[in-house]
Design a protein around this motif. Structure first.
Motif, PDB file in Angstrom:
ATOM      1  N   MET A 129       0.830  -1.208   0.000  1.00 27.51           N
ATOM      2  CA  MET A 129       0.000   0.000   0.000  1.00 27.51           C
ATOM      3  C   MET A 129       0.861   1.254   0.000  1.00 27.51           C
ATOM      4  SD  MET A 129      -3.240  -0.855   2.495  1.00 27.51           S
ATOM      5  CE  MET A 129      -4.010   0.741   2.181  1.00 27.51           C
ATOM      6  N   SER A 130       1.953   1.219   0.739  1.00 29.03           N
ATOM      7  CA  SER A 130       2.842   2.371   0.787  1.00 29.03           C
ATOM      8  C   SER A 130       3.470   2.625  -0.572  1.00 29.03           C
ATOM      9  CB  SER A 130       3.940   2.137   1.827  1.00 29.03           C
ATOM     10  OG  SER A 130       4.870   3.199   1.812  1.00 29.03           O
ATOM     11  N   ASP A 131       3.947   1.559  -1.217  1.00 27.38           N
ATOM     12  CA  ASP A 131       4.572   1.716  -2.528  1.00 27.38           C
ATOM     13  C   ASP A 131       3.551   2.043  -3.607  1.00 27.38           C
ATOM     14  OD1 ASP A 131       7.033   1.331  -1.542  1.00 27.38           O
ATOM     15  OD2 ASP A 131       7.385  -0.631  -2.417  1.00 27.38           O
ATOM     16  N   ALA A 132       2.332   1.500  -3.461  1.00 30.23           N
ATOM     17  CA  ALA A 132       1.322   1.713  -4.491  1.00 30.23           C
ATOM     18  C   ALA A 132       0.854   3.162  -4.558  1.00 30.23           C
ATOM     19  CB  ALA A 132       0.115   0.791  -4.258  1.00 30.23           C
ATOM     20  N   LEU A 133       1.148   3.938  -3.512  1.00 32.08           N
ATOM     21  CA  LEU A 133       0.789   5.353  -3.561  1.00 32.08           C
ATOM     22  C   LEU A 133       1.569   6.083  -4.647  1.00 32.08           C
ATOM     23  CD1 LEU A 133       0.583   6.293   0.229  1.00 32.08           C
ATOM     24  CD2 LEU A 133      -1.279   6.436  -1.429  1.00 32.08           C
ATOM     25  N   GLU A 134       2.823   5.664  -4.863  1.00 30.41           N
ATOM     26  CA  GLU A 134       3.682   6.379  -5.796  1.00 30.41           C
ATOM     27  C   GLU A 134       4.060   5.564  -7.028  1.00 30.41           C
ATOM     28  OE1 GLU A 134       7.082   7.856  -3.779  1.00 30.41           O
ATOM     29  OE2 GLU A 134       5.950   8.711  -2.123  1.00 30.41           O
ATOM     30  N   SER A 135       4.173   4.270  -6.880  1.00 27.96           N
ATOM     31  CA  SER A 135       4.724   3.484  -7.984  1.00 27.96           C
ATOM     32  C   SER A 135       3.934   2.212  -8.251  1.00 27.96           C
ATOM     33  CB  SER A 135       6.181   3.119  -7.686  1.00 27.96           C
ATOM     34  OG  SER A 135       6.268   2.388  -6.465  1.00 27.96           O
ATOM     35  N   VAL A 159      -1.462  -9.461  -7.742  1.00 28.13           N
ATOM     36  CA  VAL A 159      -2.914  -9.355  -7.558  1.00 28.13           C
ATOM     37  C   VAL A 159      -3.213  -8.436  -6.373  1.00 28.13           C
ATOM     38  CG1 VAL A 159      -5.034 -10.618  -7.039  1.00 28.13           C
ATOM     39  CG2 VAL A 159      -3.390 -11.563  -8.654  1.00 28.13           C
ATOM     40  N   SER A 160      -2.419  -8.529  -5.323  1.00 23.57           N
ATOM     41  CA  SER A 160      -2.600  -7.624  -4.185  1.00 23.57           C
ATOM     42  C   SER A 160      -2.417  -6.173  -4.619  1.00 23.57           C
ATOM     43  CB  SER A 160      -1.594  -7.966  -3.076  1.00 23.57           C
ATOM     44  OG  SER A 160      -1.745  -7.109  -1.973  1.00 23.57           O
ATOM     45  N   ALA A 161      -1.346  -5.892  -5.361  1.00 31.73           N
ATOM     46  CA  ALA A 161      -1.078  -4.523  -5.820  1.00 31.73           C
ATOM     47  C   ALA A 161      -2.159  -4.032  -6.777  1.00 31.73           C
ATOM     48  CB  ALA A 161       0.293  -4.460  -6.491  1.00 31.73           C
ATOM     49  N   LEU A 162      -2.628  -4.907  -7.670  1.00 30.39           N
ATOM     50  CA  LEU A 162      -3.691  -4.528  -8.597  1.00 30.39           C
ATOM     51  C   LEU A 162      -4.976  -4.183  -7.855  1.00 30.39           C
ATOM     52  CD1 LEU A 162      -3.177  -7.134 -11.459  1.00 30.39           C
ATOM     53  CD2 LEU A 162      -3.261  -4.648 -11.778  1.00 30.39           C
ATOM     54  N   MET A 163      -5.308  -4.984  -6.849  1.00 26.44           N
ATOM     55  CA  MET A 163      -6.535  -4.732  -6.100  1.00 26.44           C
ATOM     56  C   MET A 163      -6.444  -3.454  -5.274  1.00 26.44           C
ATOM     57  SD  MET A 163      -7.774  -8.596  -5.103  1.00 26.44           S
ATOM     58  CE  MET A 163      -9.342  -8.034  -4.431  1.00 26.44           C
ATOM     59  N   ILE A 164      -5.266  -3.168  -4.753  1.00 24.57           N
ATOM     60  CA  ILE A 164      -5.073  -1.918  -4.024  1.00 24.57           C
ATOM     61  C   ILE A 164      -5.214  -0.729  -4.972  1.00 24.57           C
ATOM     62  CG2 ILE A 164      -3.308  -0.503  -2.877  1.00 24.57           C
ATOM     63  CD1 ILE A 164      -2.318  -3.160  -1.566  1.00 24.57           C
ATOM     64  N   ALA A 165      -4.566  -0.807  -6.119  1.00 32.93           N
ATOM     65  CA  ALA A 165      -4.649   0.283  -7.096  1.00 32.93           C
ATOM     66  C   ALA A 165      -6.077   0.463  -7.604  1.00 32.93           C
ATOM     67  CB  ALA A 165      -3.703   0.009  -8.262  1.00 32.93           C
ATOM     68  N   GLY A 173     -12.384   3.564   0.880  1.00 29.37           N
ATOM     69  CA  GLY A 173     -11.629   3.986   2.048  1.00 29.37           C
ATOM     70  C   GLY A 173     -10.401   3.116   2.257  1.00 29.37           C
ATOM     71  N   GLU A 174      -9.443   3.611   3.018  1.00 30.12           N
ATOM     72  CA  GLU A 174      -8.184   2.904   3.207  1.00 30.12           C
ATOM     73  C   GLU A 174      -8.370   1.543   3.879  1.00 30.12           C
ATOM     74  OE1 GLU A 174      -4.689   3.919   2.228  1.00 30.12           O
ATOM     75  OE2 GLU A 174      -6.270   4.599   0.874  1.00 30.12           O
ATOM     76  N   GLU A 175      -9.313   1.430   4.812  1.00 33.17           N
ATOM     77  CA  GLU A 175      -9.527   0.137   5.462  1.00 33.17           C
ATOM     78  C   GLU A 175     -10.061  -0.888   4.472  1.00 33.17           C
ATOM     79  OE1 GLU A 175      -8.883  -2.465   8.307  1.00 33.17           O
ATOM     80  OE2 GLU A 175      -8.443  -0.332   8.518  1.00 33.17           O
ATOM     81  N   ALA A 176     -11.001  -0.457   3.624  1.00 31.04           N
ATOM     82  CA  ALA A 176     -11.543  -1.354   2.600  1.00 31.04           C
ATOM     83  C   ALA A 176     -10.448  -1.746   1.605  1.00 31.04           C
ATOM     84  CB  ALA A 176     -12.703  -0.679   1.867  1.00 31.04           C
ATOM     85  N   ILE A 177      -9.596  -0.792   1.263  1.00 29.18           N
ATOM     86  CA  ILE A 177      -8.495  -1.068   0.333  1.00 29.18           C
ATOM     87  C   ILE A 177      -7.503  -2.039   0.951  1.00 29.18           C
ATOM     88  CG2 ILE A 177      -6.496  -0.021  -0.815  1.00 29.18           C
ATOM     89  CD1 ILE A 177      -8.256   2.509  -1.151  1.00 29.18           C
ATOM     90  N   ARG A 178      -7.247  -1.876   2.238  1.00 28.78           N
ATOM     91  CA  ARG A 178      -6.335  -2.787   2.937  1.00 28.78           C
ATOM     92  C   ARG A 178      -6.883  -4.217   2.897  1.00 28.78           C
ATOM     93  NH1 ARG A 178      -5.953   0.145   6.757  1.00 28.78           N
ATOM     94  NH2 ARG A 178      -3.909   1.084   6.359  1.00 28.78           N
ATOM     95  N   ASP A 179      -8.178  -4.362   3.117  1.00 28.10           N
ATOM     96  CA  ASP A 179      -8.798  -5.692   3.067  1.00 28.10           C
ATOM     97  C   ASP A 179      -8.717  -6.278   1.655  1.00 28.10           C
ATOM     98  OD1 ASP A 179      -9.398  -5.422   5.725  1.00 28.10           O
ATOM     99  OD2 ASP A 179     -11.529  -4.985   5.428  1.00 28.10           O
ATOM    100  N   LEU A 180      -8.907  -5.440   0.633  1.00 27.06           N
ATOM    101  CA  LEU A 180      -8.767  -5.917  -0.746  1.00 27.06           C
ATOM    102  C   LEU A 180      -7.344  -6.401  -1.000  1.00 27.06           C
ATOM    103  CD1 LEU A 180     -10.723  -3.300  -2.931  1.00 27.06           C
ATOM    104  CD2 LEU A 180     -11.399  -5.652  -2.400  1.00 27.06           C
TER     105      LEU A 180
END
Length: 320
Positions: A129-135, A159-165, A173-180
């Motif tokens: 999630m931290s990296d997906a904010l920028e890259s 797949v985790s990075a794709l779902m976060i993006a 919301g960030e909590e929902a994104i974290r669960d994804l």
């Protein structure tokens, strides 16, 4: 002996006499024995269309496998360098290297004794999630190249990075994104309970073996439920990511809105990564080919979600 070859046929070990530079409409005398991947990437990233090689001083084109994993990797690295800034690539590499041992441990524990380290998985998702904010684009692009040993690990990460993006593009919301992100990370954890001899079988699976593989969503969800108290979203992704809107998916043949939203998101991200993946034995589909296939696969994906995935991540250039 000197011969002219297309740039796609060059490899480490060849001696370059000249490069045909399309921007100059002629040949650039750049004599070089290619001794490293870095030198090969530099040539592949140039404007050259063809090269003159000297087979008396280096490899002949016939000595290069077609396509060689070495050349595929060099082309891939050249494309990365032309698509992303050095800082984005460095950050993506650091994320992959830092999460590699944690994901391997997570999968190993599931395979060995059916256990699941929630804290470790949560740490992985926080890093993504931290990296997906920028890259996000660089991280997802870098996971396309998967050799035999890294395939499972990189697919989980991708797949985790794709779902976060995708979750961020949907305004969740960030909590929902974290669960994804956590759901994407563990969506295939049930495969850790399937014998490696079946998962890695090169020939066609028998009906019994195929039926066992199709049990991996239910096996994964059972493993997760027994290990800790996870958000329902995570369990939904694991259990339902192979369901299809027309009811032809598995394991339950659910239809349309009976499939949880998170699982519909996961189905898109899972298939997208599988199609664009480049392996030693399989050329990856281009992004355009993958999108066309997914858009024409009637009954498989949530159409509204798929259109948003394409418009917000593909068309806008977040994914390369």
């Amino acid at each position: 002996m000197k011969k002219r070859v297309h740039l796609s046929n060059i490899c480490v070990g060849m001696y370059i006499e000249e490069l045909e530079d399309s921007s100059r409409n002629g040949f650039d005398k750049r004599r070089l024995l290619i001794t490293s991947q870095a030198e090969l990437r530099a040539i592949l990233a140039s404007n050259a269309m063809s090269a003159i090689i000297d087979t008396a001083k280096g490899k002949d084109v016939c000595e290069a496998a077609d396509p060689s994993w070495e050349l595929i990797r060099a082309r891939f690295e050249a494309e990365l360098e032309s698509s992303f800034h050095a800082g984005e690539i460095r950050q993506a590499r650091e994320c992959i290297e830092s999460t590699r041992p944690m994901i391997r441990q997570m999968l190993s524990s599931a395979h060995r004794d059916g256990s699941f380290d929630f804290d470790g998985a949560h740490g992985i998702v926080e890093a993504v999630m931290s990296d997906a904010l920028e890259s996000a684009g660089a991280l997802i692009a870098m996971t396309k190249l998967k050799d035999r040993d890294e395939g499972t690990f990189l697919h989980c990460l991708a797949v985790s990075a794709l779902m976060i993006a995708f979750g961020r593009s949907l305004g969740l919301g960030e909590e929902a994104i974290r669960d994804l992100g956590l759901g994407g990370l563990v969506h295939d954890i049930g495969k850790a309970t399937v014998p490696h001899t079946i998962l890695n079988k090169s020939g066609k699976l028998s009906p019994a073996e195929f039926a066992l593989v199709r049990q991996h969503p239910a096996r994964g969800a059972a493993l997760l439920r027994g290990a800790c108290d996870l958000p329902q979203t995570v369990l939904d992704v694991c259990l339902y990511h192979h369901e299809k809107l027309d009811g032809t998916g598995y394991p339950f043949g659910l239809r349309e809105d009976a499939i949880p939203l998170a699982a519909r998101i996961a189905a898109i991200c899972d298939v997208y990564d599988a199609m664009v993946t480049i392996r030693p034995y399989k050329r990856g589909w281009s992004q355009a080919q993958t999108v066309e296939m997914m858009l024409t696969s009637r009954g498989h994906f949530d159409r509204d979600l798929l259109k948003r995935f394409v418009s917000q991540l593909v068309v806008k250039g977040s994914l390369q």
